[in-house]
Design a protein around this motif. Structure first.
Motif, PDB file in Angstrom:
ATOM      1  N   PHE A  30       0.843  -1.198   0.000  1.00 44.43           N
ATOM      2  CA  PHE A  30       0.000   0.000   0.000  1.00 44.43           C
ATOM      3  C   PHE A  30       0.875   1.243   0.000  1.00 44.43           C
ATOM      4  N   LYS A  31       0.378   2.303  -0.627  1.00 51.46           N
ATOM      5  CA  LYS A  31       1.088   3.577  -0.576  1.00 51.46           C
ATOM      6  C   LYS A  31       0.110   4.707  -0.322  1.00 51.46           C
ATOM      7  N   ILE A  32       0.643   5.789   0.205  1.00 49.88           N
ATOM      8  CA  ILE A  32      -0.178   6.983   0.403  1.00 49.88           C
ATOM      9  C   ILE A  32      -0.083   7.823  -0.861  1.00 49.88           C
ATOM     10  N   ASP A  33      -1.239   8.098  -1.446  1.00 47.97           N
ATOM     11  CA  ASP A  33      -1.314   8.984  -2.604  1.00 47.97           C
ATOM     12  C   ASP A  33      -1.676  10.372  -2.073  1.00 47.97           C
ATOM     13  N   GLU A  34      -0.674  11.230  -1.989  1.00 51.72           N
ATOM     14  CA  GLU A  34      -0.899  12.555  -1.390  1.00 51.72           C
ATOM     15  C   GLU A  34      -1.843  13.413  -2.229  1.00 51.72           C
ATOM     16  N   ARG A  35      -1.886  13.141  -3.524  1.00 53.09           N
ATOM     17  CA  ARG A  35      -2.757  13.907  -4.408  1.00 53.09           C
ATOM     18  C   ARG A  35      -4.213  13.792  -3.995  1.00 53.09           C
ATOM     19  N   ILE A  36      -4.616  12.549  -3.673  1.00 56.34           N
ATOM     20  CA  ILE A  36      -6.020  12.323  -3.305  1.00 56.34           C
ATOM     21  C   ILE A  36      -6.190  12.109  -1.792  1.00 56.34           C
ATOM     22  N   GLN A  37      -5.094  12.230  -1.036  1.00 55.07           N
ATOM     23  CA  GLN A  37      -5.140  12.104   0.426  1.00 55.07           C
ATOM     24  C   GLN A  37      -5.711  10.777   0.879  1.00 55.07           C
ATOM     25  N   GLN A  38      -5.258   9.693   0.242  1.00 50.13           N
ATOM     26  CA  GLN A  38      -5.743   8.361   0.592  1.00 50.13           C
ATOM     27  C   GLN A  38      -4.635   7.327   0.526  1.00 50.13           C
ATOM     28  N   VAL A  39      -4.811   6.260   1.316  1.00 51.83           N
ATOM     29  CA  VAL A  39      -3.963   5.079   1.184  1.00 51.83           C
ATOM     30  C   VAL A  39      -4.588   4.229   0.081  1.00 51.83           C
ATOM     31  N   ILE A  40      -3.758   3.813  -0.873  1.00 53.66           N
ATOM     32  CA  ILE A  40      -4.243   3.019  -2.007  1.00 53.66           C
ATOM     33  C   ILE A  40      -3.415   1.730  -2.156  1.00 53.66           C
ATOM     34  N   VAL A  41      -3.951   0.770  -2.916  1.00 54.83           N
ATOM     35  CA  VAL A  41      -3.217  -0.457  -3.223  1.00 54.83           C
ATOM     36  C   VAL A  41      -2.217  -0.141  -4.327  1.00 54.83           C
ATOM     37  N   GLU A  42      -0.956  -0.485  -4.081  1.00 52.75           N
ATOM     38  CA  GLU A  42       0.063  -0.288  -5.115  1.00 52.75           C
ATOM     39  C   GLU A  42       0.369  -1.581  -5.862  1.00 52.75           C
ATOM     40  N   LYS A  43       0.450  -2.694  -5.116  1.00 55.69           N
ATOM     41  CA  LYS A  43       0.804  -3.967  -5.772  1.00 55.69           C
ATOM     42  C   LYS A  43       0.154  -5.126  -5.044  1.00 55.69           C
ATOM     43  N   LEU A  44      -0.313  -6.095  -5.831  1.00 54.62           N
ATOM     44  CA  LEU A  44      -0.880  -7.336  -5.292  1.00 54.62           C
ATOM     45  C   LEU A  44       0.060  -8.483  -5.642  1.00 54.62           C
ATOM     46  N   GLY A  45       0.483  -9.234  -4.628  1.00 55.80           N
ATOM     47  CA  GLY A  45       1.353 -10.384  -4.866  1.00 55.80           C
ATOM     48  C   GLY A  45       0.521 -11.636  -5.061  1.00 55.80           C
ATOM     49  N   GLN A  46       0.793 -12.361  -6.107  1.00 49.17           N
ATOM     50  CA  GLN A  46       0.031 -13.575  -6.409  1.00 49.17           C
ATOM     51  C   GLN A  46       0.348 -14.679  -5.402  1.00 49.17           C
ATOM     52  N   PRO A  47      -0.574 -15.649  -5.225  1.00 50.44           N
ATOM     53  CA  PRO A  47      -0.397 -16.683  -4.205  1.00 50.44           C
ATOM     54  C   PRO A  47       0.911 -17.474  -4.314  1.00 50.44           C
ATOM     55  N   ASP A  48       1.457 -17.599  -5.530  1.00 50.42           N
ATOM     56  CA  ASP A  48       2.684 -18.388  -5.695  1.00 50.42           C
ATOM     57  C   ASP A  48       3.958 -17.562  -5.528  1.00 50.42           C
ATOM     58  N   GLU A  49       3.823 -16.268  -5.216  1.00 49.62           N
ATOM     59  CA  GLU A  49       5.020 -15.447  -5.049  1.00 49.62           C
ATOM     60  C   GLU A  49       5.650 -15.704  -3.685  1.00 49.62           C
ATOM     61  N   SER A  50       6.972 -15.525  -3.629  1.00 50.85           N
ATOM     62  CA  SER A  50       7.730 -15.854  -2.423  1.00 50.85           C
ATOM     63  C   SER A  50       7.939 -14.628  -1.531  1.00 50.85           C
ATOM     64  N   TYR A  51       8.525 -14.884  -0.372  1.00 48.49           N
ATOM     65  CA  TYR A  51       8.851 -13.777   0.535  1.00 48.49           C
ATOM     66  C   TYR A  51       9.876 -12.844  -0.116  1.00 48.49           C
ATOM     67  N   ASN A  52      10.794 -13.409  -0.915  1.00 48.88           N
ATOM     68  CA  ASN A  52      11.774 -12.569  -1.631  1.00 48.88           C
ATOM     69  C   ASN A  52      11.094 -11.664  -2.651  1.00 48.88           C
ATOM     70  N   ASP A  53      10.058 -12.198  -3.324  1.00 50.22           N
ATOM     71  CA  ASP A  53       9.295 -11.368  -4.263  1.00 50.22           C
ATOM     72  C   ASP A  53       8.675 -10.191  -3.514  1.00 50.22           C
ATOM     73  N   PHE A  54       8.164 -10.494  -2.330  1.00 51.05           N
ATOM     74  CA  PHE A  54       7.541  -9.474  -1.486  1.00 51.05           C
ATOM     75  C   PHE A  54       8.548  -8.381  -1.100  1.00 51.05           C
ATOM     76  N   THR A  55       9.669  -8.783  -0.514  1.00 54.43           N
ATOM     77  CA  THR A  55      10.631  -7.776  -0.036  1.00 54.43           C
ATOM     78  C   THR A  55      11.243  -6.977  -1.182  1.00 54.43           C
ATOM     79  N   SER A  56      11.362  -7.585  -2.351  1.00 59.42           N
ATOM     80  CA  SER A  56      11.927  -6.840  -3.484  1.00 59.42           C
ATOM     81  C   SER A  56      10.919  -5.875  -4.107  1.00 59.42           C
TER      82      SER A  56
END
Length: 139
Positions: free
Chosen positions: A32-58
């Motif tokens: 999630f990231k804060i979009d200051e333009r619209i003053q909201q927290v928004i979803v930036e990226k969705l990790g698929q079920p088969d993605e690893s912890y390394n995919d997440f941290t990167s």
């Protein structure tokens, strides 16, 4: 709309995607990231079920703050399969002070919107959210 005392507004999509992660396990993680333009927290990226912890941290930007949730699967010493949902507040030392303050002041309100978080981590560099640390906090 939002002020510094109450934090940023939370886009409905954040809550909906979190519920999908929690109930249906459609995602391994959400950034999630804060979009200051619209003053909201928004979803930036969705990790698929088969993605690893390394995919997440990167998926974290090296010099910008983010919030994230990660569905961590592990096996206990008794050989039981378990899962815990982690909330990670990412505020690297290299990010702007204003951004760190904005994320810090909005964190509690945002976390309250996501019902079902079991473990919280705060990280300022990747070593603070290493796989070993997450595993030790899960058990």
């Amino acid at each position: 709309m939002a002020n510094s005392a109450s934090g940023m507004a939370v886009h409905d999509d954040c809550k909906l995607k979190f519920l999908e992660l929690k109930a249906k396990r459609n995602f391994r993680f959400i950034i999630f990231k804060i979009d200051e333009r619209i003053q909201q927290v928004i979803v930036e990226k969705l990790g698929q079920p088969d993605e690893s912890y390394n995919d997440f941290t990167s998926s974290f930007p090296a010099d910008e703050c983010r919030y994230a949730v990660f569905d961590f699967d592990f096996v206990t010493d008794e050989n039981c399969q378990k899962s815990k949902i982690f909330f990670i507040s990412w505020a690297p030392d290299s990010s702007k002070v204003r951004s760190k303050m904005l994320y810090a002041s909005s964190k509690d309100r945002f976390k309250r919107e996501l019902d079902g978080i079991q473990v919280e981590l705060q990280a300022t560099d990747p070593s603070e959210m290493s796989f070993d640390i997450v595993k030790s906090r899960a058990i």
